[in-house]
Design an enzyme around this catalytic site. Structure first.
Site, PDB file in Angstrom:
ATOM      1  N   ALA A  62       0.757  -1.306  -0.016  1.00 27.66           N
ATOM      2  CA  ALA A  62       0.148   0.054  -0.170  1.00 27.66           C
ATOM      3  C   ALA A  62       1.030   1.195   0.087  1.00 27.66           C
ATOM      4  O   ALA A  62       2.119   1.241   0.418  1.00 27.66           O
ATOM      5  CB  ALA A  62      -0.993  -0.181   1.318  1.00 27.66           C
ATOM      6  N   GLY A 101       0.437  -5.131   0.696  1.00 35.25           N
ATOM      7  CA  GLY A 101      -0.594  -4.974  -0.161  1.00 35.25           C
ATOM      8  C   GLY A 101      -0.186  -5.582  -1.522  1.00 35.25           C
ATOM      9  O   GLY A 101      -1.108  -6.164  -2.299  1.00 35.25           O
ATOM     10  N   GLU A 104      -0.823  -9.213  -1.160  1.00 32.96           N
ATOM     11  CA  GLU A 104      -2.104  -9.279  -0.868  1.00 32.96           C
ATOM     12  C   GLU A 104      -3.010  -9.279  -2.277  1.00 32.96           C
ATOM     13  O   GLU A 104      -3.821 -10.177  -2.495  1.00 32.96           O
ATOM     14  CB  GLU A 104      -2.736  -8.567  -0.003  1.00 32.96           C
ATOM     15  N   GLU A 124       4.161  -5.752   6.809  1.00 32.10           N
ATOM     16  CA  GLU A 124       3.587  -4.940   7.746  1.00 32.10           C
ATOM     17  C   GLU A 124       3.864  -4.633   9.117  1.00 32.10           C
ATOM     18  O   GLU A 124       3.700  -3.544   9.597  1.00 32.10           O
ATOM     19  CB  GLU A 124       2.021  -5.062   7.487  1.00 32.10           C
TER      20      GLU A 124
HETATM   21  C1  3H9 Z   1       0.508  -2.345   3.398  1.00 29.90           C
HETATM   22  O1  3H9 Z   1       0.716  -2.793   2.249  1.00 29.90           O
HETATM   23  C2  3H9 Z   1      -0.854  -2.593   4.100  1.00 29.90           C
HETATM   24  C3  3H9 Z   1      -1.708  -3.275   3.536  1.00 29.90           C
HETATM   25  O2  3H9 Z   1      -1.527  -4.624   4.206  1.00 29.90           O
HETATM   26  C4  3H9 Z   1      -3.095  -3.012   3.931  1.00 29.90           C
HETATM   27  C5  3H9 Z   1      -3.675  -1.813   3.112  1.00 29.90           C
HETATM   28  C6  3H9 Z   1      -5.158  -1.714   3.420  1.00 29.90           C
HETATM   29  N1  3H9 Z   1       4.757   3.552   0.074  1.00 29.90           N
HETATM   30  O3  3H9 Z   1      13.478   1.687   0.256  1.00 29.90           O
HETATM   31  P1  3H9 Z   1      13.765   2.509  -0.789  1.00 29.90           P
HETATM   32  C7  3H9 Z   1       9.373   4.950  -1.088  1.00 29.90           C
HETATM   33  S1  3H9 Z   1       1.853  -1.321   4.104  1.00 29.90           S
HETATM   34  C8  3H9 Z   1       5.177   4.561  -0.282  1.00 29.90           C
HETATM   35  O4  3H9 Z   1      14.723   3.376  -0.836  1.00 29.90           O
HETATM   36  P2  3H9 Z   1      14.728  -0.093  -2.132  1.00 29.90           P
HETATM   37  C9  3H9 Z   1      10.485   5.237  -0.049  1.00 29.90           C
HETATM   38  O5  3H9 Z   1      10.142   6.127   0.921  1.00 29.90           O
HETATM   39  C10 3H9 Z   1       3.077  -1.405   3.169  1.00 29.90           C
HETATM   40  N2  3H9 Z   1       6.254   5.092  -0.485  1.00 29.90           N
HETATM   41  O6  3H9 Z   1      14.169   1.692  -2.289  1.00 29.90           O
HETATM   42  C11 3H9 Z   1      11.650   5.781  -0.997  1.00 29.90           C
HETATM   43  O7  3H9 Z   1      11.350   6.991  -1.415  1.00 29.90           O
HETATM   44  P3  3H9 Z   1      12.341   8.502  -1.740  1.00 29.90           P
HETATM   45  C12 3H9 Z   1       4.036  -2.861   3.150  1.00 29.90           C
HETATM   46  C13 3H9 Z   1       7.109   3.979  -0.741  1.00 29.90           C
HETATM   47  O8  3H9 Z   1      15.010  -0.466  -3.506  1.00 29.90           O
HETATM   48  C14 3H9 Z   1      11.405   4.973  -2.423  1.00 29.90           C
HETATM   49  O9  3H9 Z   1      10.081   4.341  -2.565  1.00 29.90           O
HETATM   50  N3  3H9 Z   1       5.096  -2.739   2.215  1.00 29.90           N
HETATM   51  C15 3H9 Z   1       6.945   2.422  -0.345  1.00 29.90           C
HETATM   52  O10 3H9 Z   1      16.052   0.030  -1.178  1.00 29.90           O
HETATM   53  C16 3H9 Z   1      12.462   3.925  -2.610  1.00 29.90           C
HETATM   54  O11 3H9 Z   1      12.452   3.059  -1.574  1.00 29.90           O
HETATM   55  C17 3H9 Z   1       6.042  -2.325   2.970  1.00 29.90           C
HETATM   56  O12 3H9 Z   1       6.455  -2.097   4.024  1.00 29.90           O
HETATM   57  C18 3H9 Z   1       5.405   2.335  -0.043  1.00 29.90           C
HETATM   58  N4  3H9 Z   1       4.780   1.229   0.430  1.00 29.90           N
HETATM   59  O13 3H9 Z   1      13.699  -0.877  -1.440  1.00 29.90           O
HETATM   60  C19 3H9 Z   1       7.378  -2.471   1.885  1.00 29.90           C
HETATM   61  N5  3H9 Z   1       7.851   1.630  -0.354  1.00 29.90           N
HETATM   62  O14 3H9 Z   1      13.081   8.054  -2.650  1.00 29.90           O
HETATM   63  C20 3H9 Z   1       8.128  -1.059   2.065  1.00 29.90           C
HETATM   64  C21 3H9 Z   1       8.952   2.614  -0.450  1.00 29.90           C
HETATM   65  O15 3H9 Z   1      11.634   9.580  -1.728  1.00 29.90           O
HETATM   66  N6  3H9 Z   1       9.237  -0.633   0.979  1.00 29.90           N
HETATM   67  N7  3H9 Z   1       8.489   3.888  -1.125  1.00 29.90           N
HETATM   68  O16 3H9 Z   1      13.125   8.294  -0.262  1.00 29.90           O
HETATM   69  C22 3H9 Z   1      10.390  -1.304   1.175  1.00 29.90           C
HETATM   70  O17 3H9 Z   1      10.623  -2.254   1.986  1.00 29.90           O
HETATM   71  C23 3H9 Z   1      11.501  -0.950   0.210  1.00 29.90           C
HETATM   72  O18 3H9 Z   1      11.077   0.460  -0.364  1.00 29.90           O
HETATM   73  C24 3H9 Z   1      11.520  -1.822  -1.218  1.00 29.90           C
HETATM   74  C25 3H9 Z   1      12.775  -1.336  -2.052  1.00 29.90           C
HETATM   75  C26 3H9 Z   1      12.254  -3.336  -0.770  1.00 29.90           C
HETATM   76  C27 3H9 Z   1      10.314  -2.045  -1.949  1.00 29.90           C
END
Ligand code: 3H9
Length: 679
Positions: A62, A101, A104, A124
């Site tokens: 999400a 998400g 999901e 999450e």
């Molecule tokens: C969820 O899904 C809830 C659902 O179950 C229910 C809903 C109803 N959203 O980490 P990076 C941005 S909760 C918005 O440096 P990498 C991040 O801030 C979510 N922004 O890259 C950064 O911005 P900036 C569950 C996001 O290659 C840029 O993307 N998912 C999100 O080292 C690059 O990120 C997670 O918890 C997001 N979801 O790693 C996954 N994700 O460039 C969270 C990233 O402005 N994400 N950004 O600083 C990660 O673990 C890592 O970002 C990922 C890439 C592994 C994907």
């Protein structure tokens, strides 16, 4: 252009999301997916759907930036329900990371194919949440409760091959053939009589997994998650999947999700997520600044610190030349590195082959000349300015021009070290935390003349070796240790007011810190810097050392220790302290746990404010990142500055005044304006 596009390949509709950088499932993406599913349903020429993503990854979850804002439909659960309800089979074609998400959505699809390099997970919980779009109910139905529980409670993603083994992925495909494979897979399943619907599956839910199973998991797997609220909620949701029909389980999931989402822990952990990412952004560096190649690292000092630092690079595939003065010390250092790797291999973190590969990248030496062709040299020698200056002078003469020279100092002035070289623009501090192969934090110390390319290179390198790096200016103790000092002073002052060391320590361990100042002192050794000959019973420490209470190593310090190094309060120490309190004419005080904690932590916040005021940290969230990753500050409180924001800066200011501290004008000003440190 829309973030979700469609194209038809024969009778397959290929739905592609293109929402850089990570295809977060923001409102536009959700709307695009819903629209595409409506098209698929209404168009008779479409017989199957493939959902896939452009760019570096499948949906990474999400959109976290939408959390806490008024929701705009369609919601993610609605979109996923629509996908799952499709009469036409839907295939998720996954690359990069299918997270939260994103996974999901994939679980809502009837089939999942993935490239071998993909990772799948429900992280999450790390944001203080649980999967809130049906993930806690669908995953156990697809892979079984036993496989789903750790994925949901701990949040670590698994590689595609492991996902295939547990039935989460139906087929692994080559990295460069995802698009064709997705369409081919979809065409292949069009003819099937029925398609698996995750929410309706009953074949994988183990019957009879009673209370004991979940209790056992709590006991064995969740100990390290003490203090965090989300893991228990995750467990409860999975338990609902094991015990309830899907629709009731989803209700339970939604109820638990709502509670977590509005709670303070998730707010804090989301702050931590963005704080870590913000920390990698360096002020005042032009975007086109190059990153210098680092193909070999030299390290001076094969002690605990030097060896630990070396392991970071060896594990990341970067060759290291390790320098010591004596053969014996060098051999000892190398053998400790090997032992550490072998211990990790025994725990399954490395294969025997990887251990040998890492060791094969290590070149031990006694000759400083062997560091000449390093691209970066880090010194981890004795913490003394004269010694450091001598080392820098020698290195400057030996190491090739253009190479970076770094100090691992924890307190000393990096500008002074840079000044003895002919390349002050290529000098900086790289402050690792002990044990350096384990602790995630790296303080990058920006000296007055450090070139932008050198800083950018250090930041890029930190990512490569798996560290969270924060840029600090040159000041005594940089960000972390500088803030430790007022806490220690407050702790010592409280002893002199008759507060017991264990009352001080417990106030912090109750808060979620791994240990308090006196436990830390016992661990480090009370005789650090103590001189037996000169000792004259002047301080509590002197007396404890004179009585051979020199810390854990002598079995007693501020505490008594048993053979398992468990601490118990000491009557002898209490008596020693009481003597000092009486001699100083102090009246013993008694404070509440909360007051003790505030007396320890408010001065740290005050110091943090001074650090910001002086520009030694780029932003308040960097300070939070330092304390969470370097000192075990509980992440669910968001770090010292976020914690202060939550308490209210006016409360902190009042507290500081009543404890007799001079309040930083920066903090006082923010408090007066009703401002926060973190935006
Ligand atoms: C969820 O899904 C809830 C659902 O179950 C229910 C809903 C109803 N959203 O980490 P990076 C941005 S909760 C918005 O440096 P990498 C991040 O801030 C979510 N922004 O890259 C950064 O911005 P900036 C569950 C996001 O290659 C840029 O993307 N998912 C999100 O080292 C690059 O990120 C997670 O918890 C997001 N979801 O790693 C996954 N994700 O460039 C969270 C990233 O402005 N994400 N950004 O600083 C990660 O673990 C890592 O970002 C990922 C890439 C592994 C994907």
């Amino acid at each position: 252009m829309s973030v979700v596009t469609t194209r038809q390949d024969g009778d397959v509709l290929v739905v592609t999301s293109n929402n850089p950088p990570v295809n977060a499932l923001g409102q536009a993406v959700r709307a695009g997916l819903a629209e595409a599913m409506a098209t698929a349903a209404s168009d008779d020429s479409i017989k199957a759907v493939v959902i896939t993503c452009e760019g570096r990854t499948f949906f990474a979850g999400a959109d976290i930036t939408e959390f806490g804002k008024p929701p705009v439909g369609p919601s993610l659960p609605e979109v996923i329900d629509t996908i799952e309800a499709s009469k036409k089979p839907v295939v998720a074609a996954i690359h990069g990371t299918a997270l939260g998400g994103g996974l999901e959505v994939a679980l809502g699809c009837h089939y999942r194919i993935a490239v071998a390099s993909a990772k799948l997970g429900l992280p999450e919980v790390k944001l203080g949440l649980l999967p809130g779009a049906g993930g806690t109910q669908r995953l156990p139905r697809v892979v079984g409760v036993e496989a789903a529980l750790p994925m949901i409670v701990k949040g670590d993603p698994i590689p595609a091959a492991a996902a295939e083994r547990i039935g989460l992925v139906d087929k692994l495909v080559a990295d460069d053939q995802l698009a064709e494979s997705g369409v081919a897979f979809a065409k292949h399943v069009i003819g099937s009589d029925s398609h698996p619907v995750s929410s309706a599956r009953a074949d994988k839910i183990e019957s009879g997994l009673g209370e004991e199973f979940f209790d056992n998991f709590r006991e064995t797997e969740m100990r390290r998650l003490k203090g965090f609220e989300a893991p228990e909620a995750c467990l409860q949701a999975v338990r609902a999947a094991a015990e309830m029909p899907f629709s009731d389980g989803v209700k339970k999931e939604r109820e638990l999700f709502g509670k977590l989402m509005t709670g303070t822990q998730s707010r804090a952990l989301r702050h931590v997520f963005f704080a870590e990412r913000a920390a990698s952004k360096i002020d005042g560096i032009p975007a086109d600044t190059p990153v210098l190649p680092i193909n070999r690292v030299g390290i001076l000092g094969a002690g605990t610190m030097g060896g630990g630092i070396a392991m970071n690079f060896l594990s990341a595939g970067i060759p290291v030349t390790l320098l010591e003065r004596e053969q014996e010390a060098l051999d000892r250092g190398v053998s400790i590195i090997r032992k550490n790797y072998e211990r990790s291999a025994a725990r399954g973190k490395f294969t025997a082959e990887q251990v040998e590969q890492c060791m094969g990248r290590l070149t031990p030496t006694l000759e400083m000349e062997d560091l000449a062709d390093s691209d970066l040299v880090i010194e981890a020698v004795f913490e003394n300015m004269d010694v450091k200056k001598e080392v820098f002078t020698k290195l400057d003469a030996i190491v090739k021009p253009g190479a970076i020279l770094a100090s691992n100092t924890s307190y000393l002035n990096v500008d002074e070290m840079a000044a003895v070289t002919t390349r002050p623009d290529h000098v900086l501090g790289l402050h690792f935390f002990s044990p350096a192969n384990v602790m995630r934090l790296l303080e990058i110390v920006r000296a007055a003349k450090t070139a932008p390319a050198v800083l950018k290179t250090a930041m890029a390198l930190s990512k490569k070796i798996g560290k969270v790096a924060v840029v600090s200016g040159v000041c005594h103790g940089f960000i972390g240790n500088r803030m430790l000092s007022p806490r220690q002073q407050a702790a010592n002052a409280m002893l002199m007011q008759g507060i017991k060391p264990w009352e001080v320590d417990n106030s912090l361990t109750d808060f979620g810190m791994p240990m308090g100042p006196f436990q830390m002192a016992d661990l480090a050794g009370l005789d650090l810097g103590w001189n037996r000959e000169a000792s004259n019973s002047e301080t509590i420490r002197d007396v404890l050392c004179e009585r051979d209470r020199r810390g854990q190593k002598t079995g007693k310090g501020f505490y008594d220790y048993d053979e398992n190094r468990r601490r118990t309060p000491s009557a002898e120490v209490e008596e020693v302290i009481a003597g000092f309190v009486a001699k100083a004419g102090e009246t013993p005080q008694s404070y509440s746990v909360e007051e003790i904690r505030n007396r320890l932590l408010f001065p740290m916040v005050n110091e943090g404010a001074k650090i910001l005021e002086e520009g030694m940290a780029q932003r308040a969230s960097d300070i939070d990142t330092v304390w969470i990753n370097g000192y075990g500050w509980p992440a669910y409180t968001g770090g010292p500055m976020f914690w202060a924001d939550m308490i209210g800066l006016d409360v902190v200011v009042e507290g500081l005044k009543s404890f007799g501290h001079e309040v930083s004008p920066y903090l006082a000003d923010k408090a007066a304006k009703g401002d926060r440190f973190n935006g």
